[in-house]
Design an enzyme around this catalytic site. Structure first.
Site, PDB file in Angstrom:
ATOM      1  N   ALA A 196      49.085 -22.518  27.011  1.00  0.00           N
ATOM      2  CA  ALA A 196      48.772 -21.037  27.069  1.00  0.00           C
ATOM      3  C   ALA A 196      47.865 -21.134  24.901  1.00  0.00           C
ATOM      4  CB  ALA A 196      49.575 -20.026  27.555  1.00  0.00           C
ATOM      5  N   THR A 224      51.554 -15.178  18.892  1.00  0.00           N
ATOM      6  CA  THR A 224      52.279 -16.446  20.081  1.00  0.00           C
ATOM      7  C   THR A 224      51.973 -16.214  21.645  1.00  0.00           C
ATOM      8  OG1 THR A 224      54.079 -18.526  20.689  1.00  0.00           O
ATOM      9  CG2 THR A 224      54.633 -16.581  20.136  1.00  0.00           C
ATOM     10  N   ASN A 225      52.597 -16.341  22.567  1.00  0.00           N
ATOM     11  CA  ASN A 225      52.485 -16.261  23.930  1.00  0.00           C
ATOM     12  C   ASN A 225      53.995 -16.776  24.854  1.00  0.00           C
ATOM     13  OD1 ASN A 225      52.100 -18.557  25.425  1.00  0.00           O
ATOM     14  ND2 ASN A 225      49.983 -18.404  23.718  1.00  0.00           N
ATOM     15  N   ARG A 226      54.520 -16.637  25.277  1.00  0.00           N
ATOM     16  CA  ARG A 226      55.548 -16.728  26.576  1.00  0.00           C
ATOM     17  C   ARG A 226      55.908 -18.264  27.002  1.00  0.00           C
ATOM     18  NH1 ARG A 226      57.638 -12.044  29.742  1.00  0.00           N
ATOM     19  NH2 ARG A 226      59.400 -12.916  30.093  1.00  0.00           N
TER      20      ARG A 226
END
Ligand code: C5P
Length: 225
Positions: free
Chosen positions: A96, A29-31
């Site tokens: 994102a 995943t990402n932030r």
């Protein structure tokens, strides 16, 4: 009271990260916190738009009057967005989206080999590219007015200009400042075929909701122009 700049308009927006499972307990995943996208959904609803928000896994309350569809993966986000997009006037891609996903999802948790004499080797994962949701919407014959976002660690304007071309959209909004993830404030730069405009004009970070209201007003002007 804000003027109803988007009365009668339908707006579709993606927000948050995506989560790409490796096995039942792990993933990529990402932030992204989803805060900018949720602020935009709220601002658009306040401006009178009928808003559908396609959200990745985030810990945020649904803004008042907004229809929300929760998804986990980029493929699910693509599936939620594509069939709906042409029925909307505006599409804003703030999500994102993970660029890659594991090529295979393991049905069971991948275990470490704990036997003492086992050779130590870490698993290697093959990745496969996810579809570009924004580019796919912008390629529809009956496409809505498309707005993309850009978060870069360097050369923001150059990359934003490149995205305008590559994704075939009229407006890319750049996140200024190196660390906007999870914060409540941000500064933006609007990049279109004619040039750049900073929002706010002084380039100082402001809270995401007031930025979102100004961005919604800017998009409404473009839509009516
Ligand atoms: O260059 P990049 O692909 O990261 O561009 C970011 C923009 O494209 C954002 O608006 C993001 O929401 C959108 N995007 C998308 N689908 C992807 C990747 C990015 O909609 N698979």
């Amino acid at each position: 009271v804000q003027p109803k700049l988007l009365a009668g308009k339908r707006l579709l927006i993606t927000a948050g990260p995506t989560f790409e499972p490796i096995d039942p307990v792990r993933g990529i995943t990402n932030r992204s916190s989803g805060k900018m996208g949720f602020a935009l959904a709220r601002a658009a609803a306040e401006a009178g738009a009928e808003v559908t928000l396609v959200a990745g896994p985030v810990h945020l309350a649904t803004p008042h009057g907004v229809r929300r569809i929760d998804v986990q993966t980029a493929l699910q986000m693509h599936e939620a967005v594509l069939p709906r997009a042409a029925a909307h006037d505006i599409f804003i891609a703030t999500a994102a989206v993970a660029d890659w996903r594991p090529a295979t999802m393991n049905e069971h948790k991948i275990k470490k080999d704990k036997s003492p004499d086992a050779p130590k080797s870490a698993p290697v994962f093959e990745l496969t590219e996810n579809p570009d949701i924004l580019a796919a919407v912008a390629a529809l014959p009956d496409k809505p007015f498309c707005v993309g976002f850009a978060a870069e660690s360097q050369d923001l304007i150059k990359h934003a200009r490149d995205k305008l071309q590559r994704k075939g959209v009229p407006l890319i909004v750049g996140n200024l400042g190196p660390a906007t993830f999870g914060r409540d404030d941000n500064a933006l730069v609007l990049v279109d075929a004619d040039g750049e405009r900073h929002l706010p004009a002084d380039g100082q970070a402001r809270d995401k909701l007031s930025l979102a209201r100004e961005l919604v007003a800017d998009i409404a002007r473009r839509l009516h122009a």
